[in-house]
Enzyme design. Structure first.
Site, PDB file in Angstrom:
ATOM      1  N   HIS A  50       4.396   5.470   7.013  1.00  0.00           N
ATOM      2  CA  HIS A  50       3.495   5.690   8.149  1.00  0.00           C
ATOM      3  C   HIS A  50       3.354   7.171   8.496  1.00  0.00           C
ATOM      4  O   HIS A  50       2.241   7.706   8.556  1.00  0.00           O
ATOM      5  CB  HIS A  50       3.986   4.909   9.368  1.00  0.00           C
ATOM      6  CG  HIS A  50       4.068   3.437   9.136  1.00  0.00           C
ATOM      7  ND1 HIS A  50       4.651   2.567  10.039  1.00  0.00           N
ATOM      8  CD2 HIS A  50       3.663   2.662   8.097  1.00  0.00           C
ATOM      9  CE1 HIS A  50       4.576   1.332   9.572  1.00  0.00           C
ATOM     10  NE2 HIS A  50       3.993   1.374   8.397  1.00  0.00           N
ATOM     11  N   HIS A 102       6.614  -6.339  11.419  1.00  0.00           N
ATOM     12  CA  HIS A 102       7.961  -5.978  11.863  1.00  0.00           C
ATOM     13  C   HIS A 102       8.246  -6.559  13.246  1.00  0.00           C
ATOM     14  O   HIS A 102       9.372  -6.993  13.527  1.00  0.00           O
ATOM     15  CB  HIS A 102       8.109  -4.455  11.868  1.00  0.00           C
ATOM     16  CG  HIS A 102       7.928  -3.843  10.512  1.00  0.00           C
ATOM     17  ND1 HIS A 102       7.675  -2.504  10.310  1.00  0.00           N
ATOM     18  CD2 HIS A 102       7.965  -4.403   9.268  1.00  0.00           C
ATOM     19  CE1 HIS A 102       7.568  -2.270   9.013  1.00  0.00           C
ATOM     20  NE2 HIS A 102       7.730  -3.405   8.358  1.00  0.00           N
ATOM     21  N   THR A 105       4.160  -0.410  19.366  1.00  0.00           N
ATOM     22  CA  THR A 105       3.636   0.408  18.284  1.00  0.00           C
ATOM     23  C   THR A 105       2.418  -0.246  17.653  1.00  0.00           C
ATOM     24  O   THR A 105       1.441   0.424  17.302  1.00  0.00           O
ATOM     25  CB  THR A 105       4.721   0.641  17.212  1.00  0.00           C
ATOM     26  OG1 THR A 105       5.915   1.091  17.854  1.00  0.00           O
ATOM     27  CG2 THR A 105       4.286   1.676  16.212  1.00  0.00           C
ATOM     28  N   GLU A 153       8.303  -2.624  18.619  1.00  0.00           N
ATOM     29  CA  GLU A 153       7.377  -2.833  17.507  1.00  0.00           C
ATOM     30  C   GLU A 153       6.034  -3.372  18.007  1.00  0.00           C
ATOM     31  O   GLU A 153       4.984  -3.030  17.468  1.00  0.00           O
ATOM     32  CB  GLU A 153       7.983  -3.795  16.481  1.00  0.00           C
ATOM     33  CG  GLU A 153       9.185  -3.243  15.736  1.00  0.00           C
ATOM     34  CD  GLU A 153       8.828  -2.211  14.672  1.00  0.00           C
ATOM     35  OE1 GLU A 153       7.665  -1.791  14.595  1.00  0.00           O
ATOM     36  OE2 GLU A 153       9.724  -1.815  13.918  1.00  0.00           O
ATOM     37  N   GLU A 209       8.419   1.584   6.844  1.00  0.00           N
ATOM     38  CA  GLU A 209       8.084   2.507   7.927  1.00  0.00           C
ATOM     39  C   GLU A 209       7.902   3.939   7.416  1.00  0.00           C
ATOM     40  O   GLU A 209       7.114   4.714   7.972  1.00  0.00           O
ATOM     41  CB  GLU A 209       9.186   2.481   8.990  1.00  0.00           C
ATOM     42  CG  GLU A 209       9.257   1.206   9.809  1.00  0.00           C
ATOM     43  CD  GLU A 209       8.214   1.171  10.920  1.00  0.00           C
ATOM     44  OE1 GLU A 209       7.739   2.253  11.314  1.00  0.00           O
ATOM     45  OE2 GLU A 209       7.889   0.071  11.385  1.00  0.00           O
ATOM     46  N   GLU A 261       6.651   8.636  14.216  1.00  0.00           N
ATOM     47  CA  GLU A 261       6.901   7.974  12.935  1.00  0.00           C
ATOM     48  C   GLU A 261       7.752   8.847  12.013  1.00  0.00           C
ATOM     49  O   GLU A 261       8.591   8.341  11.257  1.00  0.00           O
ATOM     50  CB  GLU A 261       5.566   7.639  12.247  1.00  0.00           C
ATOM     51  CG  GLU A 261       4.684   6.648  12.982  1.00  0.00           C
ATOM     52  CD  GLU A 261       5.143   5.209  12.827  1.00  0.00           C
ATOM     53  OE1 GLU A 261       6.162   4.971  12.138  1.00  0.00           O
ATOM     54  OE2 GLU A 261       4.490   4.316  13.389  1.00  0.00           O
ATOM     55  N   TRP A 269       0.859  -1.192   0.000  1.00  0.00           N
ATOM     56  CA  TRP A 269       0.000   0.000   0.000  1.00  0.00           C
ATOM     57  C   TRP A 269       0.894   1.239   0.000  1.00  0.00           C
ATOM     58  O   TRP A 269       2.030   1.211   0.438  1.00  0.00           O
ATOM     59  CB  TRP A 269      -0.928  -0.003   1.213  1.00  0.00           C
ATOM     60  CG  TRP A 269      -0.253   0.091   2.560  1.00  0.00           C
ATOM     61  CD1 TRP A 269       0.115  -0.942   3.366  1.00  0.00           C
ATOM     62  CD2 TRP A 269       0.134   1.287   3.253  1.00  0.00           C
ATOM     63  NE1 TRP A 269       0.702  -0.474   4.519  1.00  0.00           N
ATOM     64  CE2 TRP A 269       0.732   0.894   4.485  1.00  0.00           C
ATOM     65  CE3 TRP A 269       0.040   2.649   2.974  1.00  0.00           C
ATOM     66  CZ2 TRP A 269       1.227   1.802   5.419  1.00  0.00           C
ATOM     67  CZ3 TRP A 269       0.535   3.569   3.896  1.00  0.00           C
ATOM     68  CH2 TRP A 269       1.118   3.142   5.105  1.00  0.00           C
ATOM     69  N   ASP A 281       1.392  -3.365   9.561  1.00  0.00           N
ATOM     70  CA  ASP A 281       2.822  -3.285   9.238  1.00  0.00           C
ATOM     71  C   ASP A 281       3.671  -3.519  10.473  1.00  0.00           C
ATOM     72  O   ASP A 281       4.658  -4.272  10.453  1.00  0.00           O
ATOM     73  CB  ASP A 281       3.158  -1.895   8.674  1.00  0.00           C
ATOM     74  CG  ASP A 281       2.988  -1.799   7.176  1.00  0.00           C
ATOM     75  OD1 ASP A 281       2.544  -2.784   6.554  1.00  0.00           O
ATOM     76  OD2 ASP A 281       3.285  -0.719   6.622  1.00  0.00           O
ATOM     77  N   GLU A 282       3.301  -2.837  11.557  1.00  0.00           N
ATOM     78  CA  GLU A 282       4.079  -2.953  12.793  1.00  0.00           C
ATOM     79  C   GLU A 282       4.061  -4.394  13.311  1.00  0.00           C
ATOM     80  O   GLU A 282       5.049  -4.866  13.883  1.00  0.00           O
ATOM     81  CB  GLU A 282       3.533  -1.995  13.857  1.00  0.00           C
ATOM     82  CG  GLU A 282       3.476  -0.528  13.450  1.00  0.00           C
ATOM     83  CD  GLU A 282       4.845   0.109  13.252  1.00  0.00           C
ATOM     84  OE1 GLU A 282       5.873  -0.595  13.384  1.00  0.00           O
ATOM     85  OE2 GLU A 282       4.893   1.313  12.956  1.00  0.00           O
TER      86      GLU A 282
END
Length: 390
Positions: free
Chosen positions: A175, A261, A228, A225, A172, A134, A91, A257-258
């Site tokens: 974000h 990670h 987050t 992570e 990252e 971020e 995305w 996403d986090e």
């Protein structure tokens, strides 16, 4: 604000998560930076922080430890790099924003502004704080590139560690970009003050106590992570509650996403527990003794020298990231890495094992008081929302 019980201090953190600048171990537990102390009423200057950092000894990784990481390289290619998504399947911020090339762009912006009208100020403060954290990505990229093993010598090394570092940073980067544009279009916040805060934060940097050591770094990032992930997940839930479904989708997408990670770093640390359990559990205990702090612990805006603490209190008060989350993350990692079942440890390793396995219960004794303290914290004005009080 710290809650003290016997010799322990426990403070709440907001969204994004690592150590104080002190090199020595401390018997206290804290979820925010000790550089900004509300009890002293003023901040330690970034110059003093850097001066303190110079005194910290950061030894080179012993050759036998380097070999452990080298032995993991094929495993990293097969198990970690696969967690990065191809660019063409990823995305991008524009997927969630009004299309500036569309004839209906202004109508789309007006719809966004209408959706955000009902978002309360306390939520905006936390969302802005998350976004600023971020946006300080250059600091985090510098941290990972300054870490042994992950270091990218040429800037385009093909080692799996450097490949991961660049791929992680690229993911990252979206974000803060997305949250910044959304908040800008909303018209609900003072972008100039937000930009100043980001500028201050990147200039200040951070010292999370990983000391160039890849083992310390992976333990820290495993914790951070997940913190987050929890934070963005909770902002997603609250955005939906406040009637902004698109913002909920944005925060939820970032949280996903986090989570990937977190999975990567937790797997790396798990492999280290398998290959070098004694030193890894001692590193885990050392990080927890020093306290896990947010990357944005040096946050300031030129007005409020205790900005991070105030932001943390608001985040705790509305349930985005609390003292309870801090303890839950610790419990999760202890269980994921099977720390209680480690065997063949030295006396120092067993001591570290006992410490981290018993820490969560000790934190539970003070977390309720920490939550209560955050709820009772006095309202303060935030420059990010035109100095309105929250």
């Amino acid at each position: 604000m710290a809650v003290k019980l016997n010799n322990f201090a426990f403070q709440s953190l907001p969204s994004v998560a690592v150590l104080p600048t002190r090199a020595q171990r401390s018997p206290k537990f804290s979820m925010t930076s000790t550089l900004y102390s509300t009890s002293k009423g003023k901040a330690m200057s970034s110059g003093r922080a850097r001066e303190a950092n110079v005194k910290v000894v950061r030894p080179m990784l012993p050759p036998e430890k380097v070999e452990i990481f080298k032995s993991m390289e094929d495993w990293v290619r097969s198990n970690i790099l696969t967690l990065l998504k191809p660019v063409e399947k990823s995305w991008q911020p524009q997927d969630f924003l009004p299309n500036p090339t569309s004839d209906g762009f202004l109508e789309q912006v007006n719809e966004l502004r209408e959706r955000t009208k009902g978002i309360p100020d306390d939520y905006l403060v936390v969302l802005v704080g998350d976004m600023i954290t971020e946006e300080a990505l250059p600091t985090y990229q510098a941290l990972i590139n300054g870490t042994e093993i992950f270091h990218d010598e040429t800037g385009s090394d093909n080692t799996p560690w450097a490949t991961w570092a660049r791929g992680w940073s690229a993911e990252e980067n979206r974000h803060g970009d997305l949250l910044n544009k959304y908040l800008f279009l909303s018209g609900r916040v003072d972008m100039k003050q937000i930009e100043k805060t980001t500028h201050y934060l990147i200039r200040s940097g951070m010292d999370v106590g990983t000391r160039k050591n890849p083992c310390f770094f992976t333990i820290y990032t495993s914790f951070q992570e997940r913190a987050t992930f929890i934070s963005h997940g909770n902002t997603a839930k609250l955005a939906m509650k406040h009637g902004d479904e698109k913002l909920a989708q944005i925060c939820g997408t970032i949280a996903a996403d986090e989570k990937r990670h977190e999975t990567a770093y937790t797997k790396i640390a798990g492999k280290l527990f398998e290959l070098d359990p004694n030193d890894t559990v001692m590193a885990f205990a050392d990080m927890m003794r020093r306290k896990i702090l947010m990357p944005a612990h040096l946050m300031r805006d030129g007005h409020d020298e205790n900005l991070f603490d105030h932001f943390a209190n608001v985040a705790s008060r509305i349930g985005v990231y609390t003292a309870r989350d801090y303890g839950a993350i610790l419990e999760h990692l202890v269980g994921t890495w099977n720390v209680e079942k480690l065997t063949g440890l030295s006396s120092g390793g067993r001591e570290a094992q006992d410490y981290v396995c018993g820490l969560a219960q000790r934190l539970k004794r003070v977390e309720e008081r920490a939550l209560a303290r955050a709820k009772k914290a006095p309202t303060v004005s935030f420059s990010w929302i035109s100095s309105r009080e929250v």
